[in-house]
Design an enzyme around this catalytic site. Structure first.
Site, PDB file in Angstrom:
ATOM      1  CE  LYS A 156      -4.402  -1.870   0.865  1.00  0.00           C
ATOM      2  NZ  LYS A 156      -5.513  -2.203   1.716  1.00  0.00           N
TER       3      LYS A 156
ATOM      4  NE  ARG B  23      -7.407  -8.423  -0.477  1.00  0.00           N
ATOM      5  CZ  ARG B  23      -6.850  -7.656  -1.410  1.00  0.00           C
ATOM      6  NH1 ARG B  23      -5.837  -6.887  -1.103  1.00  0.00           N
ATOM      7  NH2 ARG B  23      -7.324  -7.662  -2.643  1.00  0.00           N
TER       8      ARG B  23
END
Ligand code: PMM
Length: 283
Positions: A222, A262
């Site tokens: 991210k 994840r």
């Protein structure tokens, strides 16, 4: 392979589960376009499975800030053939969707978990669909769709507000009939959150854990990691070069015993979980 049958409680094998990501999208920030063709997506899912993924998360809508939504026919066209093939190959498949229609078709195709980044807020039919089908449900903290979500990244106390808003979403899920034993919570890193918000959530994860549900953590590749690892000119580290930092966070959250991570690469994250687990269980 982790057992993950429909209508049974979540598997809790005593270590953090690793969910491998297959984005069947042309535009995801981390791997946009790489697995857009069904054959490429299936091959990628099988490779992640071979590396030890406990679950494969298949999604057909990019949730990056500013992304345009595909219509539901296009989303179905993207994900259903991939879910069918991966489930037939023995993978435990989750579907990353905000649409009840896609969730229902994915369950028919073999998915056993619905990963709804909107936590029931995007589609009023989602919670009852999941409840009726008796599958597991990831309820993520969410304030709105990608096109304007970063304008909603405004908090006095991000952790307290995420706890409050997630509690509301959990209340709605339970009211719709989703069994508490099938619920997983996710703070929604990067979804209406700045980098600073993400770090505060990671620092105070105990306050989210206090809600009493298993946690799924999605920080892999991210933007806040790109910012952390920016070069001297201030250019963020590109998404595909953030895997080592992602793995470091896997080790840290696995050491506190979160339910799942994840991630885009599986083998290094399985290794990070193994290290964390070995330390956790040493007396
Ligand atoms: N992040 C993305 C997509 N789906 N699902 C959950 N539960 N949690 C997340 O943090 C999450 C998600 C966006 O990342 P990607 O584009 O790399 O898949």
């Amino acid at each position: 392979m982790t057992q993950f049958a429909k209508s049974s409680p979540l598997p809790r094998p005593g270590r953090t589960l690793v969910m491998g990501v297959v984005n069947v999208t042309p535009d995801s920030f981390s791997d946009g376009g790489e697995w857009f063709e069904p054959d490429a997506a299936i091959a990628h899912g099988l490779a992640l499975l071979a590396e030890g993924a406990d679950l494969i998360d298949v999604g057909g809508e990019s949730t990056r800030p500013g992304a345009k939504r595909p219509d539901s026919a296009e989303e179905l066209r993207r994900v259903i053939p991939v879910i069918t093939a991966l489930a037939a190959a023995g993978a435990v498949v989750s579907v990353d969707t905000m649409r009840s229609e896609v969730a229902a078709a994915a369950i028919d195709a073999g998915a056993v978990l619905v990963n709804d980044v909107s936590g029931g807020r995007a589609d009023p039919q989602m919670l009852t669909t999941v409840a009726d089908r008796g599958v597991a449900y990831v309820c993520m903290h969410w304030r709105g769709h990608g096109e304007d979500m970063q304008s909603r990244a405004v908090y006095d106390d991000v952790v307290a507000e995420v706890v409050d808003e997630l509690s509301e979403q959990v209340g709605a899920a339970l009211k719709a009939g989703i069994g508490a034993e099938r619920l997983i919570l996710d703070p929604g890193f990067g979804f209406a959150k700045t980098g600073e918000h993400n770090w505060q959530l990671l620092q105070r994860l105990d306050e989210i854990e206090a809600l009493g549900y298993p946690l799924l953590i999605g920080v892999s590749r991210k933007t806040f990691l790109g910012t952390l690892l920016a070069d001297e000119a201030g250019r963020p580290r590109p998404a595909t070069q953030r895997d080592d930092a992602s793995m470091a966070l896997t080790a840290l959250v696995a050491a506190r015993g979160v339910w799942g991570v994840r991630v885009h690469t599986v083998r290094p994250n399985r290794d990070a979980v193994a290290v964390a687990q070995r330390l956790r269980t040493t007396r």
